[in-house]
Write a protein that holds these residues in place. Structure first.
Motif, PDB file in Angstrom:
ATOM      1  N   LEU A 164      -2.772   3.594  10.759  1.00 51.64           N
ATOM      2  CA  LEU A 164      -1.887   4.389  10.210  1.00 51.64           C
ATOM      3  C   LEU A 164      -2.204   5.889  10.653  1.00 51.64           C
ATOM      4  N   GLU A 178       6.527  15.196  -4.612  1.00 52.13           N
ATOM      5  CA  GLU A 178       5.686  13.856  -4.240  1.00 52.13           C
ATOM      6  C   GLU A 178       6.678  12.750  -3.637  1.00 52.13           C
ATOM      7  N   LYS A 190       0.907  -1.203   0.017  1.00 52.02           N
ATOM      8  CA  LYS A 190       0.109  -0.018   0.009  1.00 52.02           C
ATOM      9  C   LYS A 190       1.032   1.201  -0.027  1.00 52.02           C
ATOM     10  N   CYS A 191       0.623   2.078  -1.073  1.00 50.25           N
ATOM     11  CA  CYS A 191       1.467   3.363  -1.156  1.00 50.25           C
ATOM     12  C   CYS A 191       0.544   4.759  -0.981  1.00 50.25           C
ATOM     13  N   PHE A 192       1.267   5.512  -0.021  1.00 49.82           N
ATOM     14  CA  PHE A 192       0.567   6.852   0.094  1.00 49.82           C
ATOM     15  C   PHE A 192       1.564   7.836  -0.415  1.00 49.82           C
ATOM     16  N   ILE A 193       0.779   8.917  -0.795  1.00 52.00           N
ATOM     17  CA  ILE A 193       1.846  10.046  -1.565  1.00 52.00           C
ATOM     18  C   ILE A 193       1.540  11.285  -0.646  1.00 52.00           C
ATOM     19  N   GLU A 194       2.823  11.762  -0.323  1.00 48.50           N
ATOM     20  CA  GLU A 194       2.832  12.825   0.328  1.00 48.50           C
ATOM     21  C   GLU A 194       3.297  14.019  -0.560  1.00 48.50           C
ATOM     22  N   THR A 245      -2.931  10.715   0.726  1.00 48.04           N
ATOM     23  CA  THR A 245      -3.102  10.523  -0.656  1.00 48.04           C
ATOM     24  C   THR A 245      -2.835   9.222  -0.926  1.00 48.04           C
ATOM     25  N   PHE A 246      -3.624   8.398  -1.761  1.00 46.60           N
ATOM     26  CA  PHE A 246      -3.259   7.090  -1.921  1.00 46.60           C
ATOM     27  C   PHE A 246      -3.761   6.824  -3.631  1.00 46.60           C
TER      28      PHE A 246
END
Lengths: 215, 213
Positions: free
Chosen positions: A121, A97, A28-32, B27-28
């Motif tokens: 999380l 990003e 699972k990836c999250f973008i910041e 954000t995913f």
């Protein structure tokens, strides 16, 4: 008694009322998207589905999560394995990003018999990472001073974001100008190619027909 | 012993009242034909806000659904680009919200959401003041709230700008590929036209000579 108190408060301080489910091999990836020199603190807690009690166990020893963080140039800045509860921190050096990816390190298929791992999380960015009671105690600030400090941190974050916005707008402008140039050159080239092929076609056919004595 | 027990109970009560986490902002990436759900345990009477925006992908739309612990749908919208929903939790328990990209066949989407539960925790956790704030302090509080909304607007602006920028970059690469493609097509078509015409006349010539003799 004191240890019991501290243990209990520690338990209450664990992160993330927000949780989601993840499969065994799932990543699972999250973008910041953050400006530079911004601190990010991520905390997670895992719970495993137990078929016998048909509920989630409080925490699973031996089951860890692999955390991988990439910067905007897709360079890995953190790649570490943590236990079933973990806390990771990083500070961005380039604006853009950043990608935070989590996946479990489980190799035993039996552990995931139910197929679900619950991950709590909590990711805090920028001025949310500041622990104000701690800062107040360390710098011995009065309440008013602490409030003003919080406002200063907020304004600093706004400034950083504005700077970042300026950087992005510049990139956007460069992309648009490049598109504009490409369209311009392509139109000219296309007209040129059209005229050249037209002339070539006429000349070639004319010589062909002359050879065949049709003209 | 009772003293520390009282402190413990106060701490637990304070945490229970305030909630440990003020909000989650993530954000995913949502792949095509996928659904992603998030859960949160909410106490009855807490005011919560769910805000989401689609950052990249396709027509920038996603299905969103928010359910309470009994499965009753509190909010359901199909193919929305951006929305904000405020509600007060009527029941204790796990609320669930899901984003679905099941209607899309090949575009994966990036979704941003911000789920705020309750109010911010107070700056001083052991403060249980009932006295009014001084003028300076209340001014600080209102500035803090104003700055929070500034940061919120900035976030949404950044997401919109990101949308615009990714479209522009897409356009740029598409223009490059199309230019090369069209040049190739032009040359191929013009050469094959000439060859085809030539072949018409060559065949006719041979049949004519054959008939003649």
């Amino acid at each position: 008694r004191k240890t019991l108190l501290s243990v209990l408060t520690q338990g209450v301080n664990t992160p993330g009322a927000l949780y989601f489910h993840i499969g065994e091999t799932e990543k699972k990836c999250f973008i910041e998207e953050i400006p530079d020199e911004t601190m990010v603190i991520g905390k997670y807690r895992t719970q495993l589905w137990d078929k016998q009690t048909t509920s989630f166990l409080p925490s699973t020893p031996g089951l860890g999560m692999h955390v991988e963080i990439k910067d905007p140039d897709t360079k890995i800045i953190l790649s570490r394995q943590y236990g079933s509860d973990g806390r990771f921190t990083f500070t961005s050096h380039t604006p853009g990003e950043h990608q935070i990816c989590l996946h479990s390190n489980s190799t035993k298929m039996a552990l995931f018999a139910g197929g679900k791992l619950r991950v709590h999380l909590d990711i805090q960015v920028g001025e949310h990472t500041n622990n104000y009671p701690e800062i107040a105690a360390k710098d011995k600030l009065t309440e008013l001073q602490l409030r003003v400090r919080q406002l200063l941190d907020q304004v600093e974050q706004i400034q950083k974001e504005q700077n970042y916005q300026r950087f992005r707008e510049e990139r956007f402008r460069m992309t648009s100008e490049s598109t504009n140039q490409r369209v311009l050159w392509w139109s000219i080239a296309q007209t040129f190619i059209l005229i050249i092929t037209g002339i070539w076609q006429m000349r070639h056919l004319k010589s062909f027909f002359e050879a065949k004595k049709l003209v | 012993m009772f003293g520390s027990l009282r402190v413990l109970l106060q701490v637990l009560w304070a945490h229970l009242l305030c909630g440990w986490v003020l909000g989650s902002e993530l954000t995913f990436e949502l792949p095509d034909n996928a659904k992603q759900c998030f859960y949160e345990d909410i106490i009855i009477g807490t005011k919560c806000t769910l805000e989401f925006q689609v950052v990249t992908g396709g027509h920038y739309d996603v299905d969103c659904r928010l359910e309470d612990p009994d499965g009753t749908t509190l909010y359901k919208e199909m193919k929305k680009q951006y929305d904000s929903f405020t509600f007060t939790a009527a029941k204790n328990g796990t609320h669930k919200f899901c984003f679905s990209n099941e209607f899309s066949t090949f575009t994966h989407k990036t979704v941003y959401f911000d789920f705020q539960v309750g109010d911010d925790p107070p700056l001083f956790p052991n403060e249980n003041r009932v006295t009014a704030l001084t003028q300076m302090e209340s001014a600080c509080v209102s500035i803090h709230e104003a700055l929070k909304s500034v940061i919120d607007y900035q976030t949404h602006f950044r997401l919109r700008e990101s949308q615009g920028r990714s479209r522009a970059e897409d356009l740029n690469t598409r223009v490059a590929f199309w230019s090369i493609g069209e040049a190739v097509i032009l040359l191929v078509v013009s050469i094959s036209q000439v060859l085809l015409l030539k072949s018409f006349f060559s065949d006719k010539k041979t049949t004519m000579t054959r008939v003649g003799s």
